[in-house]
Scaffold this motif. Structure first.
Motif, PDB file in Angstrom:
ATOM      1  N   GLU A 288       0.835  -1.204   0.000  1.00  0.00           N
ATOM      2  CA  GLU A 288       0.000   0.000   0.000  1.00  0.00           C
ATOM      3  C   GLU A 288       0.870   1.254   0.000  1.00  0.00           C
ATOM      4  OE1 GLU A 288      -3.186   2.773   0.462  1.00  0.00           O
ATOM      5  OE2 GLU A 288      -3.167   0.672  -0.202  1.00  0.00           O
TER       6      GLU A 288
ATOM      7  N   ARG B 227       2.663   1.811  -3.302  1.00  0.00           N
ATOM      8  CA  ARG B 227       1.773   2.387  -4.306  1.00  0.00           C
ATOM      9  C   ARG B 227       1.557   3.879  -4.066  1.00  0.00           C
ATOM     10  NH1 ARG B 227       0.862   1.612  -9.305  1.00  0.00           N
ATOM     11  NH2 ARG B 227       2.015   3.553  -9.035  1.00  0.00           N
ATOM     12  N   GLN B 228       1.443   4.281  -2.800  1.00  0.00           N
ATOM     13  CA  GLN B 228       1.242   5.692  -2.484  1.00  0.00           C
ATOM     14  C   GLN B 228       2.430   6.547  -2.920  1.00  0.00           C
ATOM     15  OE1 GLN B 228       0.400   6.001   1.702  1.00  0.00           O
ATOM     16  NE2 GLN B 228      -1.486   4.797   1.582  1.00  0.00           N
TER      17      GLN B 228
ATOM     18  N   LYS C 289       2.557   7.054 -11.262  1.00  0.00           N
ATOM     19  CA  LYS C 289       1.732   6.064 -11.950  1.00  0.00           C
ATOM     20  C   LYS C 289       2.487   5.317 -13.038  1.00  0.00           C
ATOM     21  CE  LYS C 289      -2.914   7.845 -11.072  1.00  0.00           C
ATOM     22  NZ  LYS C 289      -4.211   8.248 -11.659  1.00  0.00           N
TER      23      LYS C 289
ATOM     24  N   VAL D 162       0.843  -8.494  -5.078  1.00  0.00           N
ATOM     25  CA  VAL D 162       0.800  -7.371  -6.009  1.00  0.00           C
ATOM     26  C   VAL D 162      -0.267  -7.609  -7.076  1.00  0.00           C
ATOM     27  CG1 VAL D 162       2.088  -6.251  -7.882  1.00  0.00           C
ATOM     28  CG2 VAL D 162       3.137  -6.510  -5.627  1.00  0.00           C
TER      29      VAL D 162
ATOM     30  N   PHE E 259      -2.362  -4.622  -5.648  1.00  0.00           N
ATOM     31  CA  PHE E 259      -1.573  -3.443  -6.019  1.00  0.00           C
ATOM     32  C   PHE E 259      -2.118  -2.880  -7.326  1.00  0.00           C
ATOM     33  CE2 PHE E 259       2.028  -1.145  -7.752  1.00  0.00           C
ATOM     34  CZ  PHE E 259       2.681  -0.620  -6.644  1.00  0.00           C
TER      35      PHE E 259
ATOM     36  N   LEU F 147      -2.575  -1.030 -10.782  1.00  0.00           N
ATOM     37  CA  LEU F 147      -1.734  -0.502 -11.856  1.00  0.00           C
ATOM     38  C   LEU F 147      -2.567   0.431 -12.713  1.00  0.00           C
ATOM     39  CD1 LEU F 147       0.375  -3.521 -13.175  1.00  0.00           C
ATOM     40  CD2 LEU F 147       1.036  -1.780 -11.535  1.00  0.00           C
ATOM     41  N   TYR F 148      -1.925   1.459 -13.233  1.00  0.00           N
ATOM     42  CA  TYR F 148      -2.640   2.491 -13.974  1.00  0.00           C
ATOM     43  C   TYR F 148      -2.208   2.575 -15.431  1.00  0.00           C
ATOM     44  CZ  TYR F 148      -3.383   3.686  -9.097  1.00  0.00           C
ATOM     45  OH  TYR F 148      -3.695   3.627  -7.763  1.00  0.00           O
TER      46      TYR F 148
END
Length: 589
Positions: free
Chosen positions: A391, A394-395, A399, A414, A418, A420-421
């Motif tokens: 977490e 990711r923060q 991106k 993940v 987790f 993904l963008y």
């Protein structure tokens, strides 16, 4: 005019646009290394051939073209084999150029030759997993073989090839016209597409379906077809599920993205796939873990669901589930045609009465899943909860950052948790699930994309496979951040063994009955790389933020509780261990 083959080889690679070669020296390939000395191609030196192979793999995934691996014969080639096989099972293009025994010593068992069952047959070692293996028997054939090697590696279903070159051939002279001739050959091939009639049939079938679902795999990423896929998703208004290798093809923020299926998928996602009337499979093998061992009561029910499948490899179509419509095509080309046909047939998009309800269901599911994880994400205990680690990673990351994983919690967690963008932002060992992939693959990814942040999420078991990656990182100053999720074990297997057999023999690391781990931060410093050991949960995020801003290679060693990834799906190895008991993994402290 004649010139040494070693120099002509380097010239050929330069002309082909090769910028980096990964490898390790040996007496059979130093003629090539010497020819590289004044080349614009950068030779990336390593301490173990498996590292070079995984670096070349990560590099090719990001560059989207064949990488080059230079190897020595015998133990050099076998050391690299695991990394090359990993690339093969994930369809990653790679040209392996390996030195071989001198032609005039065939059959005499010269130094380091593997010839227990045949003379001069080391290339046979790679035959089960590369697309083709060549041995160069005549100097004049080398240019043509090399050209064929690159073409084969990058065409069709991509993958590695091997060119085994007797060392004396590297040092022979041949006419430069033989290499010059190869320049006239096209360096990329036009790829097969889909015809209008078939495209219309596919689009009309999906538009008429009551409950269709996209199921996408790594083939979409390999074909660089994510943009075309997203356009079709929005026009057909169909939800998207994905395999681990297909993660990121459509952003996890998209309102129609369901998530990953299978053993490490969730019941909500698996049920959506199981109850679909049509599955539109794109670039996926429907692999065992993604498909809950192909058992119809868990993820894909081919008794009530019809399949439309498009893949560049005809052998994948209908391999695990029967198909209603099967198409052999390049996904970028096929999706381009499908989008055009869909726009012609449905200029305002396909209207589905249940669309708003479906989007609301997906949104509610995401909130509930996150709420169920909140206790772990906010847990301040140390060793840290793995959910909190991913977490906070990711923060912190942009991106478009590139993430590599190894195997174990970092890979499965993940995939499940987790978001993904952007397409292609995760590099993970799929088909071969190779421990030791993540750390060196990150180096290759960073070399391929120097302007992007690269973070490797690896376990202590995976990083311990090849810590010598740090030597290359230090020498070349490759600014990768390794986050070692350290649970003092081969954690996923330990949880599996404990659940089914009540023991952790051979799966946890202990000394004198207590948990044991090397000091990875100290190891990093010994290699000349900064190393930081996290001592409390609240330290991790600021340490990671600082490491990313530092723009240099850094190892972050963070102790982690071996808390297994939730498994709502199914993998029938569980039935082999504990028939009828529905046991998966347990926490190993």
């Amino acid at each position: 005019m004649k010139q040494l083959i070693s120099y002509q080889l380097v010239n050929y690679l330069e002309e082909r646009g090769i910028e980096h070669i990964f490898g390790l020296c040996g007496h059979t390939n130093i003629a090539v290394l010497s020819a590289l000395e004044n080349s614009k191609i950068k030779f990336v030196n390593v301490r173990h051939e498996q590292i070079a192979a995984h670096m070349a793999d990560g590099y090719a995934r990001v560059k989207k073209k064949a990488s080059v691996l230079l190897s020595h014969l015998g133990p050099g080639l076998t050391n690299a084999a695991t990394g090359v096989a990993n690339a093969a099972l994930d369809s990653i293009p790679m040209v392996v150029i390996a030195g071989d025994v001198p032609t005039h010593y065939y059959g005499k068992h010269p130094h380091q030759e593997v010839n227990l069952h045949g003379d001069a047959t080391q290339y046979e070692i790679y035959r089960p997993f590369v697309k083709r293996a060549w041995r160069v028997d005549s100097p004049h054939l080398f240019p043509e073989i090399l050209e064929k090697a690159f073409q084969l590696a990058e065409s069709g279903n991509p993958g590695p090839v091997l060119v085994s070159v007797p060392m004396d051939i590297f040092s022979k002279e041949i006419e430069t016209s033989l290499f010059e001739k190869q320049k006239r050959n096209a360096k990329s091939l036009y790829k097969p597409s889909i015809d209008n009639e078939t495209a219309k049939k596919v689009i009309q079938t999906l538009a008429n379906a009551e409950n269709p679902i996209f199921y996408v795999g790594g083939g979409v990423i390999l074909a660089d077809a994510a943009a075309e896929l997203r356009e079709l998703v929005d026009r057909l208004n169909m939800p998207v599920a994905y395999s681990l290798m297909g993660k990121g093809a459509v952003s996890d923020e998209h309102p129609l993205t369901l998530g990953m299926t299978g053993f490490w998928g969730t019941k909500f996602i698996n049920d959506k796939c199981k109850t679909a009337d049509f599955i539109f499979g794109l670039g996926t093998r429907f692999a065992e873990a993604d498909s809950s061992s192909w058992e119809p009561e868990y993820t894909f029910n081919d008794q009530q669901t019809k399949l439309i499948q498009i893949d560049i490899d005809s052998s994948e179509i209908g391999r695990n589930f029967p198909v209603e419509i099967g198409v052999v095509a390049d996904l970028k080309q096929a999706l381009t045609v499908l989008n055009r046909v869909a726009q012609e047939l449905f200029p305002y998009g396909v209207r589905r009465d249940s669309l708003d309800k479906l989007k609301e269901e997906i949104s509610d599911y995401r909130k509930k899943f996150r709420e169920g994880n909140r206790q772990f994400i906010e847990d301040n205990s140390f060793p840290m909860m793995p959910q909190r680690i991913v977490e906070e990673v990711r923060q912190v990351l942009p991106k478009n950052a590139l993430i590599t994983t190894d195997v174990g919690w970092n890979k499965n967690g993940v995939g499940q948790q987790f978001p993904l963008y952007e397409a292609g932002t995760i590099l993970t060992p799929g088909g071969f699930a190779t421990m030791g992939f993540g750390a060196p693959a990150a180096l290759g990814a960073k070399i391929a994309a120097p302007d992007r942040v690269v973070v490797s999420l690896v376990g202590d078991g995976g990083f311990g496979q090849n810590p010598a990656v740090l030597a290359t990182a230090a020498e070349e100053n490759i600014p990768v951040v390794w986050v070692i999720m350290n649970n003092f074990a081969f954690g996923t297997i330990a949880g599996l063994q404990k659940a089914h057999f009540g023991t952790t023999l051979g799966t946890v690391f202990q000394k004198d009955g207590k948990p044991y781990s090397p000091d990875f931060a100290a190891i990093a410093k010994a290699y000349g790389v900064e190393g930081v050991k996290v001592e409390a949960a609240e330290e991790f995020k600021p340490i990671l933020e600082k490491a990313i801003k530092a723009n240099k290679p850094i190892v972050i060693d963070v102790a982690m509780l071996n808390n297994p990834v939730p498994t709502d799906g199914h993998w029938n190895i569980m039935d082999i261990y504990s028939p009828g008991k529905n046991v998966h993994h347990v926490t190993v402290s």
